[in-house]
Design a protein around this motif. Structure first.
Motif, PDB file in Angstrom:
ATOM      1  N   SER A   1       5.083 -47.871  -9.007  1.00 19.64           N
ATOM      2  CA  SER A   1       4.126 -48.926  -8.459  1.00 19.64           C
ATOM      3  C   SER A   1       3.047 -48.957 -10.090  1.00 19.64           C
ATOM      4  N   VAL A   2       2.960 -50.359 -10.040  1.00 19.08           N
ATOM      5  CA  VAL A   2       2.058 -50.660 -10.957  1.00 19.08           C
ATOM      6  C   VAL A   2       0.829 -50.372 -11.909  1.00 19.08           C
ATOM      7  N   VAL A   3       0.452 -49.253 -10.908  1.00 20.72           N
ATOM      8  CA  VAL A   3      -0.457 -48.648 -10.890  1.00 20.72           C
ATOM      9  C   VAL A   3      -0.278 -47.253 -11.656  1.00 20.72           C
ATOM     10  N   SER A   4       0.368 -46.519 -11.324  1.00 19.20           N
ATOM     11  CA  SER A   4       1.415 -45.689 -11.783  1.00 19.20           C
ATOM     12  C   SER A   4       1.712 -45.818 -13.466  1.00 19.20           C
ATOM     13  N   ARG A   5       2.109 -47.368 -13.893  1.00 16.79           N
ATOM     14  CA  ARG A   5       2.623 -47.452 -15.216  1.00 16.79           C
ATOM     15  C   ARG A   5       1.371 -47.476 -15.770  1.00 16.79           C
ATOM     16  N   LEU A   6       0.381 -48.423 -15.131  1.00 21.33           N
ATOM     17  CA  LEU A   6      -0.598 -48.420 -15.618  1.00 21.33           C
ATOM     18  C   LEU A   6      -1.397 -47.604 -16.126  1.00 21.33           C
ATOM     19  N   ALA A   7      -1.712 -46.427 -15.546  1.00 23.16           N
ATOM     20  CA  ALA A   7      -2.033 -44.957 -16.070  1.00 23.16           C
ATOM     21  C   ALA A   7      -1.295 -43.994 -16.778  1.00 23.16           C
ATOM     22  N   TYR A   8       0.161 -44.430 -17.206  1.00 23.55           N
ATOM     23  CA  TYR A   8       0.704 -44.037 -18.252  1.00 23.55           C
ATOM     24  C   TYR A   8       0.661 -44.834 -19.651  1.00 23.55           C
ATOM     25  N   GLU A   9       0.485 -46.244 -19.194  1.00 19.67           N
ATOM     26  CA  GLU A   9       1.118 -46.935 -20.696  1.00 19.67           C
ATOM     27  C   GLU A   9      -0.026 -47.626 -20.685  1.00 19.67           C
ATOM     28  N   GLY A  10      -1.508 -47.948 -20.099  1.00 20.09           N
ATOM     29  CA  GLY A  10      -2.216 -49.365 -19.463  1.00 20.09           C
ATOM     30  C   GLY A  10      -1.571 -50.896 -20.234  1.00 20.09           C
ATOM     31  N   GLY A  11      -2.557 -52.110 -20.683  1.00 15.82           N
ATOM     32  CA  GLY A  11      -1.999 -52.636 -21.340  1.00 15.82           C
ATOM     33  C   GLY A  11      -2.036 -54.071 -20.521  1.00 15.82           C
ATOM     34  N   ALA A  12      -1.767 -55.249 -20.078  1.00 17.74           N
ATOM     35  CA  ALA A  12      -2.175 -56.130 -19.301  1.00 17.74           C
ATOM     36  C   ALA A  12      -1.256 -57.309 -18.841  1.00 17.74           C
ATOM     37  N   MET A  13      -0.651 -57.372 -18.057  1.00 13.62           N
ATOM     38  CA  MET A  13       0.506 -58.048 -17.163  1.00 13.62           C
ATOM     39  C   MET A  13      -0.357 -59.431 -16.387  1.00 13.62           C
ATOM     40  N   PRO A  14       0.281 -60.305 -16.081  1.00 17.16           N
ATOM     41  CA  PRO A  14      -0.056 -61.354 -14.600  1.00 17.16           C
ATOM     42  C   PRO A  14      -0.848 -60.380 -13.317  1.00 17.16           C
ATOM     43  N   ALA A  15      -1.832 -61.136 -13.211  1.00 15.41           N
ATOM     44  CA  ALA A  15      -2.916 -60.892 -11.587  1.00 15.41           C
ATOM     45  C   ALA A  15      -2.175 -60.614 -11.038  1.00 15.41           C
ATOM     46  N   PRO A  16      -1.588 -59.878 -10.410  1.00 19.21           N
ATOM     47  CA  PRO A  16      -1.481 -59.406  -8.143  1.00 19.21           C
ATOM     48  C   PRO A  16      -2.224 -59.864  -7.862  1.00 19.21           C
ATOM     49  N   ALA A  17      -1.469 -60.672  -6.795  1.00 17.10           N
ATOM     50  CA  ALA A  17      -2.154 -61.329  -5.962  1.00 17.10           C
ATOM     51  C   ALA A  17      -3.491 -60.519  -5.676  1.00 17.10           C
ATOM     52  N   ASP A  18      -3.919 -59.412  -5.225  1.00 17.81           N
ATOM     53  CA  ASP A  18      -5.298 -59.137  -4.213  1.00 17.81           C
ATOM     54  C   ASP A  18      -6.090 -58.343  -5.743  1.00 17.81           C
ATOM     55  N   ALA A  19      -5.789 -58.933  -6.439  1.00 16.62           N
ATOM     56  CA  ALA A  19      -6.209 -57.986  -7.893  1.00 16.62           C
ATOM     57  C   ALA A  19      -7.646 -58.940  -7.846  1.00 16.62           C
ATOM     58  N   VAL A  20      -7.862 -59.969  -8.126  1.00 15.56           N
ATOM     59  CA  VAL A  20      -9.691 -60.295  -8.145  1.00 15.56           C
ATOM     60  C   VAL A  20     -10.472 -59.862  -6.758  1.00 15.56           C
ATOM     61  N   ALA A  21      -9.359 -60.368  -5.227  1.00 11.70           N
ATOM     62  CA  ALA A  21     -10.610 -59.471  -4.505  1.00 11.70           C
ATOM     63  C   ALA A  21     -10.726 -58.916  -3.791  1.00 11.70           C
ATOM     64  N   MET A  22     -10.140 -57.436  -4.559  1.00  9.29           N
ATOM     65  CA  MET A  22     -10.526 -56.165  -4.678  1.00  9.29           C
ATOM     66  C   MET A  22     -11.270 -55.702  -5.750  1.00  9.29           C
ATOM     67  N   LEU A  23     -11.024 -56.176  -6.893  1.00 10.74           N
ATOM     68  CA  LEU A  23     -11.648 -55.449  -7.982  1.00 10.74           C
ATOM     69  C   LEU A  23     -12.808 -56.328  -8.072  1.00 10.74           C
ATOM     70  N   ASP A  24     -13.316 -57.712  -7.324  1.00 14.29           N
ATOM     71  CA  ASP A  24     -14.599 -57.992  -7.373  1.00 14.29           C
ATOM     72  C   ASP A  24     -15.825 -57.370  -6.424  1.00 14.29           C
ATOM     73  N   ALA A  25     -14.828 -57.093  -5.532  1.00 15.71           N
ATOM     74  CA  ALA A  25     -15.061 -56.122  -4.342  1.00 15.71           C
ATOM     75  C   ALA A  25     -15.463 -54.545  -5.104  1.00 15.71           C
ATOM     76  N   TYR A  26     -14.946 -53.692  -5.562  1.00 21.52           N
ATOM     77  CA  TYR A  26     -15.132 -52.795  -6.019  1.00 21.52           C
ATOM     78  C   TYR A  26     -16.379 -52.727  -7.393  1.00 21.52           C
ATOM     79  N   ALA A  27     -16.824 -53.857  -8.096  1.00 17.62           N
ATOM     80  CA  ALA A  27     -17.569 -53.836  -9.018  1.00 17.62           C
ATOM     81  C   ALA A  27     -18.910 -54.180  -7.699  1.00 17.62           C
ATOM     82  N   GLU A  28     -19.074 -54.744  -6.401  1.00 20.73           N
ATOM     83  CA  GLU A  28     -20.289 -54.542  -5.840  1.00 20.73           C
ATOM     84  C   GLU A  28     -20.567 -53.403  -5.345  1.00 20.73           C
ATOM     85  N   LEU A  29     -19.433 -52.575  -4.941  1.00 18.90           N
ATOM     86  CA  LEU A  29     -19.719 -51.302  -4.026  1.00 18.90           C
ATOM     87  C   LEU A  29     -19.914 -50.566  -5.534  1.00 18.90           C
ATOM     88  N   SER A  30     -19.740 -50.891  -6.760  1.00 16.61           N
ATOM     89  CA  SER A  30     -20.326 -49.836  -7.979  1.00 16.61           C
ATOM     90  C   SER A  30     -21.602 -50.337  -8.389  1.00 16.61           C
TER      91      SER A  30
END
Length: 287
Positions: A50-79
């Motif tokens: 998966s993409v998140v497994s790769r980021l866990a090993y390597e980090g880095g930047a990539m084109p935004a997956p389709a749901d990234a903004v919706a979910m991470l914006d909500a996480y910011a509110e949750l946090s």
């Protein structure tokens, strides 16, 4: 939905039931399967490819997956609302407690998630960046987001008669659905009933995905320790993602205020058996 057609299948580790007025075509089912696989291929921390497994090993930047903004914006509110108790970098904390990619359930001790997660995870409409290797976990709202996506996918076929149930995370459009609120200490009992109409209901409980001596999947990201004071939550919101997120937030101080801000109704049970609910909740609770 009396007299409807029901499609049952397994995906992302849970049983799904989709109820429609008429049987779904093979094309509709194939589109749902593809939507789920696409989501899982990006966000599952249990898949080594998966993409998140790769980021866990390597980090880095990539084109935004389709749901990234919706979910991470909500996480910011949750946090913000929970003062850091909910954090999308809790994945490594969960893995250390045994809820890892191999489901080892071997506890290696508590570890807090990185507190300044927004300095590590950056996102926009065009890019997702994890600046140092870190394990993203979208469990606080990811299944709800996927329920919304499946409902959206089925709209051309199902019209206004649709129920999507992913292991208890429920989206309803059309006829009202009466849903029992399962007692967290006795699955044969319910603490009440709620009616869901053109909305989503999501639930979370510490007796689900529990192992070892009192460990379960709801951790306080600030400490890496499992939540003890709340044992079950239920939230109703216009979307399953927000209902799922609110159900997670309700395990912590600040959850009720966030649910109010989002217009979500809720019920929760404390570890000593008390039941709390939101002002205006229409749940029928048993004494």
């Amino acid at each position: 939905m009396t007299g409807g057609a029901v499609w049952r299948f397994d995906a992302i580790g849970t049983v799904w039931e989709v109820e429609t007025r008429h049987p779904l075509t093979d094309a509709a089912r194939a589109e749902v399967a593809a939507r789920i696989d696409d989501f899982d291929a990006v966000w599952s921390r249990f898949r080594p490819d998966s993409v998140v497994s790769r980021l866990a090993y390597e980090g880095g930047a990539m084109p935004a997956p389709a749901d990234a903004v919706a979910m991470l914006d909500a996480y910011a509110e949750l946090s913000r609302a929970t003062e850091g108790a909910v954090n999308p970098l809790v994945g490594e904390s969960l893995a250390r407690r045994g809820y890892d990619a191999t489901y080892s359930f071997v506890d290696r001790g508590a570890a807090p998630a990185p507190g300044e997660w927004r300095e590590i995870v950056r996102w926009s409409d065009t890019a997702l960046e994890v600046r140092t290797p870190a394990l993203l976990d979208v469990g606080a709202l990811g299944k709800g987001r996927l329920v919304d996506l499946v409902a959206e996918t089925l709209t051309p076929w199902a019209g206004d008669g649709l129920v999507v149930d992913a292991g208890g995370d429920l989206f309803v459009r059309g006829a009202p659905q009466r849903v029992g609120l399962e007692h967290p200490y006795d699955p044969r009992r319910a603490i009440g009933i709620v009616e869901v109409t053109d909305a989503a209901l999501c639930a979370s409980a510490t007796n689900r995905r529990a192992w070892a001596d009192g460990l379960h999947h709801v951790l306080d990201a600030r400490t890496g320790e499992p939540v003890r004071s709340i044992v079950a939550t239920w939230a109703i919101a216009p979307t399953a993602m927000r209902a799922d997120a609110a159900a997670t937030a309700l395990f912590f101080d600040g959850g009720p205020a966030l649910a109010h801000e989002w217009g979500a109704e809720w019920v929760r049970m404390t570890s000593d058996g008390r039941v709390e609910w939101s002002p205006g909740s229409e749940a029928e609770l048993f004494t």
